[in-house]
Design an enzyme around this catalytic site. Structure first.
Site, PDB file in Angstrom:
ATOM      1  N   LYS A 112      38.181  21.885  35.697  1.00 14.43           N
ATOM      2  CA  LYS A 112      37.420  21.898  36.946  1.00 14.43           C
ATOM      3  C   LYS A 112      35.928  21.749  36.655  1.00 14.43           C
ATOM      4  CE  LYS A 112      38.410  25.243  39.638  1.00 14.43           C
ATOM      5  NZ  LYS A 112      38.539  26.396  40.553  1.00 14.43           N
ATOM      6  N   LYS A 124      37.311  32.956  32.519  1.00 11.20           N
ATOM      7  CA  LYS A 124      37.669  33.748  33.703  1.00 11.20           C
ATOM      8  C   LYS A 124      37.739  35.206  33.273  1.00 11.20           C
ATOM      9  CE  LYS A 124      38.724  33.236  38.084  1.00 11.20           C
ATOM     10  NZ  LYS A 124      38.228  32.256  39.062  1.00 11.20           N
ATOM     11  N   ASP A 164      35.060  35.968  42.529  1.00 10.11           N
ATOM     12  CA  ASP A 164      36.386  35.393  42.836  1.00 10.11           C
ATOM     13  C   ASP A 164      37.029  36.390  43.804  1.00 10.11           C
ATOM     14  OD1 ASP A 164      38.400  33.205  42.025  1.00 10.11           O
ATOM     15  OD2 ASP A 164      39.592  34.986  41.720  1.00 10.11           O
ATOM     16  N   THR A 207      32.290  26.736  48.132  1.00 15.54           N
ATOM     17  CA  THR A 207      33.680  26.363  47.822  1.00 15.54           C
ATOM     18  C   THR A 207      34.361  25.796  49.063  1.00 15.54           C
ATOM     19  OG1 THR A 207      33.723  28.129  46.194  1.00 15.54           O
ATOM     20  CG2 THR A 207      35.829  27.163  46.800  1.00 15.54           C
ATOM     21  N   ASN A 238      36.338  34.332  51.625  1.00 18.26           N
ATOM     22  CA  ASN A 238      35.182  33.449  51.475  1.00 18.26           C
ATOM     23  C   ASN A 238      35.557  31.971  51.621  1.00 18.26           C
ATOM     24  OD1 ASN A 238      33.730  31.593  49.391  1.00 18.26           O
ATOM     25  ND2 ASN A 238      32.211  33.109  49.965  1.00 18.26           N
TER      26      ASN A 238
END
Ligand code: NDP
Length: 446
Positions: A112, A124, A164, A207, A238
Site C-alpha cells: 500500500k 503495523k 487505526d 482515508t 473514521n
C-alpha cells in the site's frame, strides 16, 4: 525459492495466523507472472524475504484503571520492511488483536505504502487493549504506558506509527505527549496528531475521501459518475463517516452504516446533518441504533448492510466482514463496484465471487491508501516545519489517488485476469510489489 514454495513455508510456520496466510496468498497468486519475468527476484529470494518481518517487537503494557487496579495487556510493533522508506503503519487497539493480525496488516502495508509513490516502508502495531467503555483517564494512562515501551523502537526516520481501529486523534496525541516527554524531541514520530501541534489538515478525512476519489476514477473508466448512485457502506468509524461524506459531495446516495452490533438503513440517504450526528454520537461511544429515534430509518440488529439494491459497496469496518454469502447478495442486488475502505474486508471466497461476476473490485491496499498518503504528507510537513492548506492537501490527495488508480490499471492491463472489469487486485499487487522488489534486488540480500 518459488512463490509456491514460499507460500508452503508460510503455511507450515504460521498455521496459527490464518489472516496472515490469507494476505500472503492474495498477493502471491497475482504476482506469479511478474516474478517469472524478473528472474532476479527468485534468485534473491525476494518473496520469501518479504514474508518475514524485519522484526517484531512485543512488550507488556501495565497500567492502572480508575479503581486503582493494575491491568496488564500485550503490545506489539511489527516492522515489516523499510526497503523504500522508514517503517510506517497504524496502531490498532482492539481485543481481537494478535501478532497474526498485525502481521497481516503490516504485510499489506508494505505494498500500500509503495503504491502511494511516497518513501514509506511497511509496519503495523497495536494491543489487545479494549478501549470500549474506558474513561478518558484510563485511555490516557494506557496510551502513556504503551508509548513508554514503544518509544525505544520508533523515530521520525526509523518508524512512524499512526492511528487505526480504536486509535484516533486523542490516542495519538497522548502517545505523542509521552514520546516528547521521554525523548525531549518534537519530531514527526507519529502521524494523525492534532492540527496546531504537528498534525496535518485533511488527515482525519483522508482515508474515506481518498477511497471515494479512487472509486470516482474507477467509474470514469466506464464513463460513469457517482451522481444518483446508491451506495452501501459498512462501519461507522473514521473511514466510513468520511467515505459517506465524500459520496454525498459527489452526488451519491449512501443508505447504510453499520457497527459491531448491526446495520442502520436510511432509504432517504444520509445528509450532512445526519453524518455529523453519526460522527458525534460514535465519538461519544454511543449506540448507532439511537439514530432511528432521531431521524427514522431502520435498525437491523446483528445484520450486515449487503442486502439492499445498490450500485456501489464500500466495506469500511474490519477484515473478513464480507463472506461468500454476502458477496452473492451484492451480486444479486445489482452492485457493480466494490472498493475496500477497510483492510481485507472481503474473504478470499468473496473476492472470487465478485470478480467472477464482473464487479469492478478495488482492494484496500490501493483504495484506502489515501490515509497513509496524507500521513506521508504530514511527515514531510513536520520535516520542513511548514503546514499546507486543506485545499492544497486535498488536491494532492486527489492526484495521488488518481496515480494509484492509473498505475494499478496499467499493471492490470498487462497482468490482469478478470473479464468485464479491470483487475485492480492484480494491478495493485503487481505495481506495489515491483517497486519494493526492485529495491530489495538493488540492496543484495540485506
Ligand atoms: P474506527 O475504530 O474509527 O471504526 C471502526 C468501525 O468498524 C466501527 O464502526 C466498528 O464498530 C466497526 N468494527 C470494528 N471491528 C468490528 C468487527 N469485528 N465487526 C463489526 N464491526 C466492526 O476505525 P477506522 O474507521 O479507522 O478503520 C476501519 C477500517 O479501515 C480498518 O480495517 C482499518 O484498518 C482500515 N483503515 C483505516 C485507516 C485510517 O486512516 N483510519 C487507513 C486505512 C485503512 P463499533 O463502533 O461497534 O466497534
Amino acid at each position: 525459492m518459488t512463490i509456491k514454495a514460499a507460500i508452503e513455508k508460510v503455511e507450515k510456520n504460521y498455521s496459527h495466523q490464518p489472516e496472515f496466510i490469507q494476505a500472503v496468498k492474495e498477493v502471491a497468486m497475482t504476482i506469479e507472472q511478474v516474478y517469472a519475468d524478473h528472474p532476479k527476484y527468485e534468485a534473491l529470494q525476494v518473496f520469501e524475504r518479504l514474508c518475514e518481518p524485519d522484526r517484531i517487537i512485543s512488550f507488556r503494557v501495565t497500567w492502572e484503571n480508575d479503581q486503582g487496579e493494575v491491568q496488564v495487556n500485550r503490545g506489539w510493533r511489527v516492522q515489516f520492511s523499510n526497503a523504500i522508506g522508514p517503517y510506517k503503519g497504524g496502531i490498532r487497539f482492539h481485543p481481537t488483536v494478535t501478532e497474526g493480525t498485525l502481521k497481516f496488516l503490516g504485510f499489506e502495508q508494505i505494498f500500500k505504502n509503495a503504491l502511494t509513490g511516497l518513501p514509506m516502508g511497511g509496519a503495523k502495531g497495536g494491543s489487545d487493549f479494549d478501549p470500549k467503555g474506558k474513561s478518558d483517564a484510563e485511555i490516557r494512562r494506557f496510551c502513556y504506558a504503551f508509548m513508554r515501551e514503544l518509544y525505544k523502537n520508533v523515530g521520525k526516520d526509523m518508524d512512524v506509527p499512526a492511528g487505526d481501529i480504536g486509535v484516533g486523534g486523542r490516542e495519538v496525541n497522548y502517545m505523542f505527549a509521552m514520546y516528547k516527554n521521554l525523548t525531549r524531541e518534537f519530531e514527526g514520530v507519529l502521524t494523525g496528531k492534532g492540527v496546531g501541534h504537528g498534525g496535518s489538515l485533511l488527515r482525519t478525512e483522508a482515508t474515506g475521501y481518498g477511497l471515494v476519489y479512487f472509486l470516482d476514477n474507477m467509474l470514469k473508466v466506464n464513463d460513469e459518475t457517482l451522481e444518483g448512485k446508491t451506495v452501501l457502506i459498512s462501519g461507522a468509524g473514521n473511514v466510513a463517516q468520511h467515505a459517506a461524506e465524500k459520496c454525498l459531495h459527489l452526488g451519491g446516495k449512501v443508505i447504510t452504516f453499520s457497527d459491531s452490533k448491526g446495520t442502520l438503513l436510511d432509504k432517504d440517504g444520509f445528509t450532512q446533518e445526519k453524518i455529523n450526528w453519526v460522527k458525534e454520537h460514535k465519538a461519544n461511544g454511543k449506540a448507532l441504533a439511537d439514530y432511528v429515534e432521531e431521524f427514522g430509518g431502520e435498525w437491523l440488529d446483528g445484520q450486515k448492510p449487503w442486502q439492499f439494491d445498490a450500485q456501489v459497496a464500500l466495506p469500511c469496518a474490519t477484515q473478513n466482514e464480507v463472506d461468500e454469502e454476502h458477496a452473492k447478495s451484492l451480486v444479486k442486488h445489482g452492485v457493480k463496484y466494490v472498493a475496500e475502505g477497510a483492510n481485507m474486508p472481503l474473504t478470499a471466497e468473496a473476492i472470487d465471487i465478485v470478480r467472477d461476476n464482473g464487479i469492478a473490485y478495488a482492494p484496500g491496499k490501493a483504495a484506502n491508501a489515501g490515509g497513509v498518503a496524507v500521513s506521508g504528507l504530514e511527515m514531510s510537513q513536520n520535516s520542513v516545519r511548514q503546514y499546507r492548506s486543506f485545499e492544497a492537501l486535498d488536491g494532492q490527495l486527489q492526484d495521488i489517488m488518481k496515480t494509484i488508480h492509473d498505475n494499478a490499471l496499467d499493471a492490470a492491463k498487462k497482468y490482469g485476469k478478470t473479464q468485464n472489469a479491470a483487475d485492480y487486485m492484480t494491478g495493485a499487487n503487481v505495481a506495489g510489489f515491483v517497486q519494493v522488489a526492485d529495491a530489495l534486488v538493488a540492496y543484495g540480500y540485506l
